[in-house]
Scaffold this motif. Structure first.
Motif, PDB file in Angstrom:
ATOM      1  N   ASP A 436       0.973  -1.269   0.023  1.00  0.00           N
ATOM      2  CA  ASP A 436       0.014  -0.110   0.139  1.00  0.00           C
ATOM      3  C   ASP A 436       0.819   1.197   0.099  1.00  0.00           C
ATOM      4  O   ASP A 436       1.474   1.492   0.888  1.00  0.00           O
ATOM      5  CB  ASP A 436      -0.987  -0.003   1.132  1.00  0.00           C
ATOM      6  N   VAL A 437       0.887   2.005  -1.140  1.00  0.00           N
ATOM      7  CA  VAL A 437       1.686   3.192  -1.119  1.00  0.00           C
ATOM      8  C   VAL A 437       0.814   4.581  -1.156  1.00  0.00           C
ATOM      9  O   VAL A 437       1.360   5.470  -1.429  1.00  0.00           O
ATOM     10  CB  VAL A 437       2.627   3.040  -2.362  1.00  0.00           C
ATOM     11  N   THR A 438      -0.441   4.310  -0.757  1.00  0.00           N
ATOM     12  CA  THR A 438      -1.440   5.571  -0.981  1.00  0.00           C
ATOM     13  C   THR A 438      -0.956   6.412   0.244  1.00  0.00           C
ATOM     14  O   THR A 438      -0.471   5.844   1.359  1.00  0.00           O
ATOM     15  CB  THR A 438      -2.750   5.151  -0.862  1.00  0.00           C
ATOM     16  N   SER A 439      -0.990   7.590   0.272  1.00  0.00           N
ATOM     17  CA  SER A 439      -0.745   8.904   1.161  1.00  0.00           C
ATOM     18  C   SER A 439       0.813   9.116   1.291  1.00  0.00           C
ATOM     19  O   SER A 439       1.331   9.986   1.656  1.00  0.00           O
ATOM     20  CB  SER A 439      -1.293   8.254   2.542  1.00  0.00           C
ATOM     21  N   LEU A 440       1.496   8.230   0.295  1.00  0.00           N
ATOM     22  CA  LEU A 440       3.027   8.510   0.150  1.00  0.00           C
ATOM     23  C   LEU A 440       3.180   9.518  -0.891  1.00  0.00           C
ATOM     24  O   LEU A 440       2.605   9.753  -1.821  1.00  0.00           O
ATOM     25  CB  LEU A 440       3.807   7.322  -0.005  1.00  0.00           C
ATOM     26  N   ASP A 441       4.575  10.291  -0.627  1.00  0.00           N
ATOM     27  CA  ASP A 441       4.709  11.277  -1.891  1.00  0.00           C
ATOM     28  C   ASP A 441       5.053  10.432  -2.999  1.00  0.00           C
ATOM     29  O   ASP A 441       5.630   9.320  -2.883  1.00  0.00           O
ATOM     30  CB  ASP A 441       6.026  11.714  -1.639  1.00  0.00           C
ATOM     31  N   LYS A 442       4.842  10.655  -4.274  1.00  0.00           N
ATOM     32  CA  LYS A 442       4.784  10.143  -5.624  1.00  0.00           C
ATOM     33  C   LYS A 442       6.253   9.436  -5.875  1.00  0.00           C
ATOM     34  O   LYS A 442       6.436   8.313  -6.009  1.00  0.00           O
ATOM     35  CB  LYS A 442       4.378  10.975  -6.632  1.00  0.00           C
ATOM     36  N   ILE A 459       5.953   1.163 -14.067  1.00  0.00           N
ATOM     37  CA  ILE A 459       5.216   2.368 -12.988  1.00  0.00           C
ATOM     38  C   ILE A 459       4.730   3.508 -13.688  1.00  0.00           C
ATOM     39  O   ILE A 459       5.486   4.337 -14.207  1.00  0.00           O
ATOM     40  CB  ILE A 459       6.262   2.708 -11.887  1.00  0.00           C
ATOM     41  N   GLN A 460       3.261   3.403 -13.967  1.00  0.00           N
ATOM     42  CA  GLN A 460       2.713   4.509 -14.624  1.00  0.00           C
ATOM     43  C   GLN A 460       1.972   5.651 -13.682  1.00  0.00           C
ATOM     44  O   GLN A 460       1.880   5.277 -12.442  1.00  0.00           O
ATOM     45  CB  GLN A 460       1.900   4.128 -15.505  1.00  0.00           C
ATOM     46  N   GLU A 461       1.909   6.914 -14.126  1.00  0.00           N
ATOM     47  CA  GLU A 461       1.325   7.841 -13.175  1.00  0.00           C
ATOM     48  C   GLU A 461       0.185   8.598 -13.786  1.00  0.00           C
ATOM     49  O   GLU A 461       0.027   8.419 -14.945  1.00  0.00           O
ATOM     50  CB  GLU A 461       2.542   9.122 -12.898  1.00  0.00           C
ATOM     51  N   ALA A 462      -0.834   8.585 -12.892  1.00  0.00           N
ATOM     52  CA  ALA A 462      -1.921   9.601 -13.495  1.00  0.00           C
ATOM     53  C   ALA A 462      -2.228  10.583 -12.565  1.00  0.00           C
ATOM     54  O   ALA A 462      -1.861  10.578 -11.342  1.00  0.00           O
ATOM     55  CB  ALA A 462      -3.106   8.751 -13.439  1.00  0.00           C
ATOM     56  N   THR A 463      -2.876  11.826 -12.751  1.00  0.00           N
ATOM     57  CA  THR A 463      -3.147  12.728 -11.816  1.00  0.00           C
ATOM     58  C   THR A 463      -4.725  12.915 -11.552  1.00  0.00           C
ATOM     59  O   THR A 463      -5.393  12.514 -12.492  1.00  0.00           O
ATOM     60  CB  THR A 463      -2.632  13.998 -12.391  1.00  0.00           C
ATOM     61  N   GLU A 464      -5.005  13.393 -10.538  1.00  0.00           N
ATOM     62  CA  GLU A 464      -6.437  13.866 -10.097  1.00  0.00           C
ATOM     63  C   GLU A 464      -6.476  15.081  -9.273  1.00  0.00           C
ATOM     64  O   GLU A 464      -5.709  15.030  -8.496  1.00  0.00           O
ATOM     65  CB  GLU A 464      -7.056  12.641  -9.477  1.00  0.00           C
ATOM     66  N   GLU A 465      -7.434  15.971  -9.571  1.00  0.00           N
ATOM     67  CA  GLU A 465      -7.535  17.146  -8.715  1.00  0.00           C
ATOM     68  C   GLU A 465      -7.952  16.669  -7.531  1.00  0.00           C
ATOM     69  O   GLU A 465      -9.022  15.837  -7.229  1.00  0.00           O
ATOM     70  CB  GLU A 465      -8.530  18.123  -9.536  1.00  0.00           C
ATOM     71  N   SER A 466      -7.395  17.362  -6.360  1.00  0.00           N
ATOM     72  CA  SER A 466      -7.852  16.822  -4.988  1.00  0.00           C
ATOM     73  C   SER A 466      -7.617  17.867  -4.076  1.00  0.00           C
ATOM     74  O   SER A 466      -6.665  18.898  -4.336  1.00  0.00           O
ATOM     75  CB  SER A 466      -7.040  15.584  -4.660  1.00  0.00           C
ATOM     76  N   ASP A 467      -8.071  17.776  -2.845  1.00  0.00           N
ATOM     77  CA  ASP A 467      -7.860  18.764  -1.608  1.00  0.00           C
ATOM     78  C   ASP A 467      -6.746  18.279  -0.972  1.00  0.00           C
ATOM     79  O   ASP A 467      -6.278  19.104   0.041  1.00  0.00           O
ATOM     80  CB  ASP A 467      -9.097  19.034  -0.932  1.00  0.00           C
ATOM     81  N   GLU A 469      -2.887  16.901  -0.155  1.00  0.00           N
ATOM     82  CA  GLU A 469      -1.567  17.759  -0.504  1.00  0.00           C
ATOM     83  C   GLU A 469      -1.061  17.130  -1.831  1.00  0.00           C
ATOM     84  O   GLU A 469      -1.157  15.983  -2.205  1.00  0.00           O
ATOM     85  CB  GLU A 469      -0.518  17.200   0.747  1.00  0.00           C
ATOM     86  N   GLU A 470      -0.612  18.231  -2.406  1.00  0.00           N
ATOM     87  CA  GLU A 470      -0.148  18.075  -3.875  1.00  0.00           C
ATOM     88  C   GLU A 470       1.079  17.016  -3.868  1.00  0.00           C
ATOM     89  O   GLU A 470       2.261  16.722  -3.016  1.00  0.00           O
ATOM     90  CB  GLU A 470       0.591  19.315  -4.322  1.00  0.00           C
ATOM     91  N   ASP A 471       0.972  15.996  -4.784  1.00  0.00           N
ATOM     92  CA  ASP A 471       2.125  14.990  -5.099  1.00  0.00           C
ATOM     93  C   ASP A 471       1.737  13.628  -4.111  1.00  0.00           C
ATOM     94  O   ASP A 471       2.644  12.807  -4.200  1.00  0.00           O
ATOM     95  CB  ASP A 471       3.234  15.576  -5.333  1.00  0.00           C
ATOM     96  N   LYS A 472       0.813  13.831  -3.512  1.00  0.00           N
ATOM     97  CA  LYS A 472       0.818  12.414  -2.499  1.00  0.00           C
ATOM     98  C   LYS A 472      -0.414  11.372  -3.466  1.00  0.00           C
ATOM     99  O   LYS A 472      -1.072  11.707  -4.100  1.00  0.00           O
ATOM    100  CB  LYS A 472      -0.291  12.987  -1.311  1.00  0.00           C
ATOM    101  N   VAL A 473       0.275  10.193  -3.116  1.00  0.00           N
ATOM    102  CA  VAL A 473      -0.654   9.036  -4.061  1.00  0.00           C
ATOM    103  C   VAL A 473      -1.982   8.677  -3.494  1.00  0.00           C
ATOM    104  O   VAL A 473      -2.186   8.702  -2.033  1.00  0.00           O
ATOM    105  CB  VAL A 473      -0.037   7.749  -3.895  1.00  0.00           C
ATOM    106  N   SER A 496      -2.180  13.400  -6.529  1.00  0.00           N
ATOM    107  CA  SER A 496      -3.146  14.596  -6.456  1.00  0.00           C
ATOM    108  C   SER A 496      -2.412  15.721  -6.938  1.00  0.00           C
ATOM    109  O   SER A 496      -1.297  16.037  -6.762  1.00  0.00           O
ATOM    110  CB  SER A 496      -3.168  14.761  -4.868  1.00  0.00           C
ATOM    111  N   ILE A 497      -3.190  16.569  -7.754  1.00  0.00           N
ATOM    112  CA  ILE A 497      -2.695  17.759  -7.990  1.00  0.00           C
ATOM    113  C   ILE A 497      -3.842  18.837  -7.647  1.00  0.00           C
ATOM    114  O   ILE A 497      -4.804  18.603  -7.395  1.00  0.00           O
ATOM    115  CB  ILE A 497      -2.684  17.992  -9.517  1.00  0.00           C
ATOM    116  N   PRO A 498      -3.591  20.167  -7.490  1.00  0.00           N
ATOM    117  CA  PRO A 498      -4.416  21.200  -7.010  1.00  0.00           C
ATOM    118  C   PRO A 498      -5.631  21.305  -7.871  1.00  0.00           C
ATOM    119  O   PRO A 498      -5.507  20.949  -9.099  1.00  0.00           O
ATOM    120  CB  PRO A 498      -3.595  22.228  -6.768  1.00  0.00           C
TER     121      PRO A 498
END
Length: 660
Positions: A436-442, A459-467, A469-473, A496-498
């Motif tokens: 489980d790597v959620t909540s870690l910095d990317k 290891i692929q990356e995707a982004t999602e707007e969220s409240d 903290e930025e760059d957290k999984v 997460s991205i702003p």
């Protein structure tokens, strides 16, 4: 690929998805200045003509479609060994991700999404295109809730006839129609079945059939009726369950005749008169009409009880009763002796011939080519030979999962019928539970995965707007604790991205209010100050980015505040030359008559009149008198002839002199 520019036009920004055949990237179209999605064929397939042909077919099929719920194709091309398709970029999630996040969806939302999907597929069918791979992974849900169907990679344009595809099954097995699973006739009704499975997953949060192997799931599609979705979701209206049951009927004849018909059923599904309608049941066929009657051979009943089958005919004659009443005693004893001898000989023959056969057990040869085959095929082969099969799973580094490693007894051995054969089946390479790597910095998450044996390129990356903290999984696939093989697994980390939001128009607001607003929204203020005759001091003259532009947390906002009107500079004293004429009339000049003159003046340096010149003149003369005049002050010049003031006093005011 990140940072690469394809065809000098499409700047790759980030990875947003991928499949077995291609990767999908978010990119910027430098010519049209817009965001697009670029699907790029995986490098290992660039030399495979079959894959390239299939890849191109996706674009050719989709470009013939124009529908608001179908992803638009903008461009198709190749560069060196890179084959790509440029498509409309849809910001949002796949329907699969939406279901994974939320489970079963609200029924009104389901009807809305399904209606859009059905409309898109109906449009494709109208253009003689069967999608063949309908699944939630190929349905994009935009941020506004709009559904768009994509990935026509295995669709084929139809002619007036339907499509028969007998060599392989191309669709994803969880959504595969029975006719696709058996490699049979595939047409629009195959898409209807897949739509029914997608609808089932939306209302229950899971697929109807699961299994250890693709073959076992395909068999369930062939043999097992779709479970009642109301057992999983009791609140589901019967009308919606009926749509699922009808769409997923095993026999295409019992499904909807077209997607349009299914779509019409969806539009009325929540009508109060339909919610509790009778459950859909596939009608029973007339057995006498639809079932093939086996051919009965004449010898079928050869060993049956003759008393039940014998029929007397009119030509049958009764034995002569008079002959039966005259048996000879001697012949009777001869017959008894003969029969006894015959029975004795028959018993001996049976002992040596029939009994050994009854006790004999046939032997069979275990085929030598079982190693590497799929377990289901091996199971069918061995049971057909009359052998019993016992399965045992174990890890193997080379043989793929679900394929046979070995047997005991070994392949090539001869064994008795009904012998139990232990079949050792590969579970693939050793698996571990997904971390489980959620909540870690990317970046920390990426390093953690690489340390555990995951390949960096997987290891692929995707982004999602969220409240958050930025760059957290905030989300990952595979999910935590799921069993995976690290070096073979493609991991997608969504970080997460702003959030983007509309910037307020700050023009005219006081500085304190502006600072509070920018701080609250995490924006960085850069202040400038200018004089303004129109905006009061301390208020905003202008801003950049302008009001109502979309920005996100961390964006720098340049704000220009007013310093009020620009102060006017102190007026400077004016030093100038003024002229004064002392006239002598022509008559006096002819008569050579002269007279004394005097000129006096005052200015800002001399507050009282002082004599500039005093002399005797015989002709007209003009004098240049230097004066200094301060703002608001004036200068005076007076001419005296023969002691008397001649003419008016000349007055020179500051403003008049300045203007001249």
């Amino acid at each position: 690929m990140i940072g690469k520019r394809i065809n000098g036009r499409y700047q790759i920004l980030e990875t947003i998805g991928g499949g077995g055949m291609a990767n999908v990237y978010k990119a910027h179209d430098a010519i049209l200045n817009r965001t697009v999605a670029v699907k790029v064929l995986r490098p290992q397939f660039s030399d495979d003509e079959e894959f390239i042909r299939r890849f191109r077919r996706e674009a050719q099929a989709a470009t013939s479609l124009s529908h608001p719920n179908v992803v638009n194709i903008y461009d198709v091309g190749e560069e060196a060994d890179l084959y790509y398709i440029v498509m409309e970029y849809v910001a949002g999630l796949t329907l699969k991700q939406l279901i994974q996040q939320r489970g079963s969806l609200p029924i009104s939302e389901i009807i809305g999404i399904m209606s859009q999907i059905s409309s898109a597929i109906a449009h494709a069918h109208a253009n003689h295109i069967v999608h063949r791979d309908i699944k939630p992974h190929n349905i994009l849900i935009s941020e506004s809730g709009e559904a768009k169907v994509t990935d026509f990679g295995i669709a084929r344009a139809m002619t007036s006839a339907t499509i028969t595809h007998t060599n392989s099954v191309m669709g994803s097995v969880h959504y595969l129609s029975p006719e696709q699973a058996r490699g049979g006739l595939v047409n629009e009704k195959s898409d209807i079945y897949s739509l029914g499975i997608v609808l089932y997953e939306m209302v229950t949060g899971r697929v109807p059939f699961s299994g250890d192997t693709a073959v076992s799931i395909a068999i369930k599609h062939l043999q097992t009726e779709v479970p009642s979705p109301r057992k999983t979701n009791p609140t589901l209206p019967q009308s919606v369950e009926n749509i699922i049951l009808k769409a997923t009927a095993k026999d295409p004849f019992h499904r909807y005749t077209s997607v349009r018909e299914l779509e019409e059923d969806l539009h009325t599904a929540l009508d109060p008169r339909r919610i509790n309608e009778e459950k859909f049941v596939i009608p029973d066929d007339n057995e006498d009409v639809t079932k093939a009657i086996p051919i009965i051979k004449e010898d079928l009943f050869a060993d049956d009880n003759l008393e039940q089958t014998k029929i007397k005919t009119q030509n049958e004659q009764k034995p002569n009763q008079s002959d039966e009443d005259k048996p000879k005693k001697k012949r009777k004893w001869v017959m008894i002796t003969f029969i006894t001898f015959f029975l004795l000989v028959g018993s001996v023959i049976a002992a040596f011939a029939i009994i050994p056969k009854l006790l004999h057990v046939d032997e069979v040869l275990i085929p030598a080519d079982l190693i590497g085959m799929e377990y289901d095929e091996v199971f069918e082969t061995l049971t057909t030979l009359g052998l019993l099969v016992e399965r045992e799973d174990q890890n193997h580094g080379e043989i793929p999962e679900g394929h046979v490693i070995s047997t005991n007894p070994e392949a090539g051995r001869t064994v008795k019928v009904n012998t139990t054969i232990t079949v050792f089946v590969s579970e693939g390479k050793p698996k571990i539970e997904m971390v489980d790597v959620t909540s870690l910095d990317k970046e920390i998450a990426r390093k953690t995965l690489i340390r555990l044996g995951f390949k960096e390129e997987n290891i692929q990356e995707a982004t999602e707007e969220s409240d958050i903290e930025e760059d957290k999984v905030i989300r990952q696939t595979p999910l935590p604790d799921e069993l995976i093989v690290p070096e073979e697994t493609i991991v997608t980390l969504t970080y997460s991205i702003p959030k983007w939001f509309s910037l307020q128009n700050l023009t005219g607001l006081p500085s304190e209010e502006v600072r509070d607003y920018l701080t609250k929204h995490g924006l960085i203020m850069k202040s400038h100050y200018e004089f303004s005759d129109h905006v009061p001091e301390g208020r905003v003259i202008e801003q950049s980015p302008p009001g109502f532009r979309l920005v996100q947390k961390g964006t720098e906002v340049i704000v220009v505040f007013s310093k009020g009107p620009e102060p006017q500079p102190e007026p400077e004293p004016i030093s100038t030359i003024v002229n004064k004429e002392a006239p002598v009339s022509p008559e006096d000049q002819l008569a050579n008559i002269g007279y004394p003159i005097k000129i006096t003046y005052r200015d800002s340096l001399n507050k009282e009149h002082v004599v500039f010149i005093e002399e005797f003149i015989q002709k007209t003369k003009i004098y240049d008198i230097p004066v200094t005049i301060n703002p608001g002050d004036y200068a005076e010049v007076i001419l005296y002839i023969e002691g008397e003031q001649y003419g008016n006093t000349d007055i020179y005011r500051y403003d008049d002199v300045k203007e001249n």
